[in-house]
Scaffold this motif. Structure first.
Motif, PDB file in Angstrom:
ATOM      1  N   ALA A 171     135.331  40.884  46.048  1.00  0.00           N
ATOM      2  CA  ALA A 171     134.766  39.872  45.151  1.00  0.00           C
ATOM      3  C   ALA A 171     133.356  39.563  45.647  1.00  0.00           C
ATOM      4  O   ALA A 171     133.124  38.585  46.340  1.00  0.00           O
ATOM      5  N   ALA A 210     136.369  38.369  49.746  1.00  0.00           N
ATOM      6  CA  ALA A 210     135.462  37.481  49.012  1.00  0.00           C
ATOM      7  C   ALA A 210     134.442  36.859  49.960  1.00  0.00           C
ATOM      8  O   ALA A 210     134.012  35.723  49.766  1.00  0.00           O
ATOM      9  N   CYS A 256     132.800  34.065  47.690  1.00  0.00           N
ATOM     10  CA  CYS A 256     133.619  32.858  47.853  1.00  0.00           C
ATOM     11  C   CYS A 256     132.916  31.600  47.359  1.00  0.00           C
ATOM     12  O   CYS A 256     133.578  30.613  47.024  1.00  0.00           O
ATOM     13  N   LEU A 304     136.332  34.614  39.485  1.00  0.00           N
ATOM     14  CA  LEU A 304     137.309  34.971  40.515  1.00  0.00           C
ATOM     15  C   LEU A 304     138.740  34.946  39.986  1.00  0.00           C
ATOM     16  O   LEU A 304     139.691  35.020  40.766  1.00  0.00           O
TER      17      LEU A 304
END
Length: 497
Positions: A249, A278, A282, A294
């Motif tokens: 991510a 992530a 994040c 996400l």
């Protein structure tokens, strides 16, 4: 020499010394006009090598004077709006206050009797992050030194969980399979754009680099799940086992986010651990407008987050979280002198029971201070600003005939390449032009950009993490890069005539 120990008798000296150091840094921040002075290794290395470490200086002021010449003057300052290099963020002041506090108190977050309060603060932040992700009531985790350690820790748990499950299934069929027999049959799937720590982790876990199967990416640099599906099907036919699927991510080069819902479905169908790296993305967990990017991360078995990237925290500040807290036991070892088994039975909260580290800094305090001063929405709005900037920067590069940009950004990274508007040049010469432009720009100190390879060719990269950066900064750096590349190509032509 006891006068240098921090205690009740030296509190005033501590206050004066730290204030003097803070004043030096504040002065540099206030007067820094470029992200880097351009000093070279050959210039600085002899200066540092000549310092006699066995002959101390008189006092803190003298040491700070020396530090000015060997570090502060030439440091790369990430707060400068024309630092567009790696995934280094400017930091928020509440976190720096937390850093000062944690360094002085010097708590170690391995056992409760070394970190009263600190243990519970870290646990509370893990709970808060897990809730933001959506991992459920059984979630847990631990702060780590960074994304590489978080990824390694997650894959260690995935390895041992895969071994536990496969060995039990084999035993249920009357076949006893040892761990040594199983390890060579485990495979990890990740996209070709994922972080190199996946491969390094596989090697350190005794699986070898060859245990990682690289899945191609689509035109948006996201994992191609149709290929992933085929690879997972083929694995069973070969008598191998899918240990984990690592989704990203926020890839380092492109900021791309893999198709998390589809990856979660495939991982579940094939009984593979799903890990989401992530580390970069994040910050979307606190974005007031983009949390949906996400979607699907809530299905992960483990997640890496790097607060020292998109939460604007000082290094180090990272965490690894798991859906099922029981899986953390794969990293638990009880030592009589530190965390004997009776402590767990007495419900004493020793964080070392979850960690692959023993001594750990109280890095959670920085995030705690940040949230208590700024709030989650305040942090998320800063990350939204840099994502908006990247979208605008993409339009600037796309409209500039001197450059070609690879993909529209999902987060805040732009990968592009200088292309001459006149004349034809060999591909290898154009590669050298990108490398030269980046190196020359760094040597000038006027800006810092990153570089990477795309399909075997050299490209340049803007990593945007500073809300102070503007599209005018981006345009100015593009002009500088173009000038350096054009000069290189002109000189190259002159040499070969």
């Amino acid at each position: 020499m006891r006068s240098h120990l921090l205690n009740e008798t030296t509190a005033d000296l501590y206050r004066r010394s730290v204030t003097e150091g803070v004043d030096r840094v504040a002065a540099k921040l206030a007067t820094t006009e470029r992200p880097h002075t351009g000093i070279s290794v050959d210039e600085l290395a002899p200066v540092i090598a000549s310092i006699d470490l066995d002959t101390p200086l008189a006092d803190t002021a003298a040491a700070l004077d020396e530090l000015e010449g060997i570090y502060l003057r030439d440091a790369v300052y990430f707060h400068h709006p024309r630092y567009l290099g790696h995934l280094n963020c400017p930091v928020v002041i509440p976190a720096v206050v937390g850093e000062a506090v944690l360094s002085a108190v010097n708590s170690s977050l391995d056992t409760w009797d070394q970190s009263i309060g600190g243990t519970l603060i870290e646990r509370r932040l893990i709970e808060w992050t897990a809730r933001r992700i959506g991992l459920g009531e059984g979630a847990d985790g631990i702060f780590t030194s960074g994304g590489s350690q978080s990824n390694f820790h997650a894959l260690l748990l995935a390895r041992d969980e895969a071994c536990r499950i496969v060995m039990k299934r084999s035993l249920d069929r009357g076949v006893e399979l040892t761990k040594a027999e199983l390890l060579p049959k485990l495979r990890i799937f990740t996209s070709e754009a994922s972080h190199f720590s996946v491969q390094k982790s596989a090697a350190m876990l005794g699986l070898g680099y060859e245990a990682v199967i690289s899945v191609p990416v689509d035109r948006n640099r996201r994992m191609d799940t149709s290929v992933l599906a085929l690879e997972l099907e083929n694995l069973a036919a070969e008598g191998l086992f899918p240990m984990a699927v690592v989704a990203t991510a926020g890839t380092t080069d492109f900021g791309s986010i893999d198709p998390l819902p589809e990856i979660a479905r495939l991982a579940s169908e094939h009984s593979a651990w799903m890990h989401v790296d992530a580390a970069y993305g994040c910050g979307l967990l606190v974005s007031p407008t983009r949390r949906h990017l996400l979607d699907g991360i809530e299905h992960a078995d483990s997640v890496t987050v790097d607060y020292h990237k998109s939460f604007f925290q000082p290094v180090s500040s990272s965490a690894m979280l798991v859906r099922d807290r029981d899986t953390l036991k794969h990293a638990t070892y009880h030592a009589d002198y530190l965390n004997p088994r009776r402590m767990a039975e007495e419900r004493i909260p020793n964080q070392v029971d979850k960690s692959i580290q023993t001594t750990r800094r109280f890095d959670a305090l920085k995030l705690w201070m940040t949230l208590r001063v700024m709030g989650a929405d305040g942090l998320g709005s800063l990350f939204d600003e840099v994502i908006d900037l990247a979208a605008a920067g993409y339009e600037v590069i796309e409209a500039d005939p001197r450059f070609e940009v690879v993909v529209r950004p999902q987060i805040s990274t732009l990968v592009f390449r200088y292309v001459p508007t006149e004349g034809e040049y060999r591909a290898d010469l154009l590669d050298e032009a990108q490398l030269h432009a980046r190196k020359a720009l760094f040597a000038s100190g006027e800006a810092v950009v990153a570089g990477t390879k795309v399909d075997g060719r050299q490209y340049l990269k803007f990593t945007l993490l500073n809300p102070q950066t503007t599209t005018s900064d981006i345009a100015a750096v593009l002009d500088l890069l173009a000038a350096h590349a054009e000069q290189f190509l002109g000189e190259s032509l002159a040499v070969h005539r």
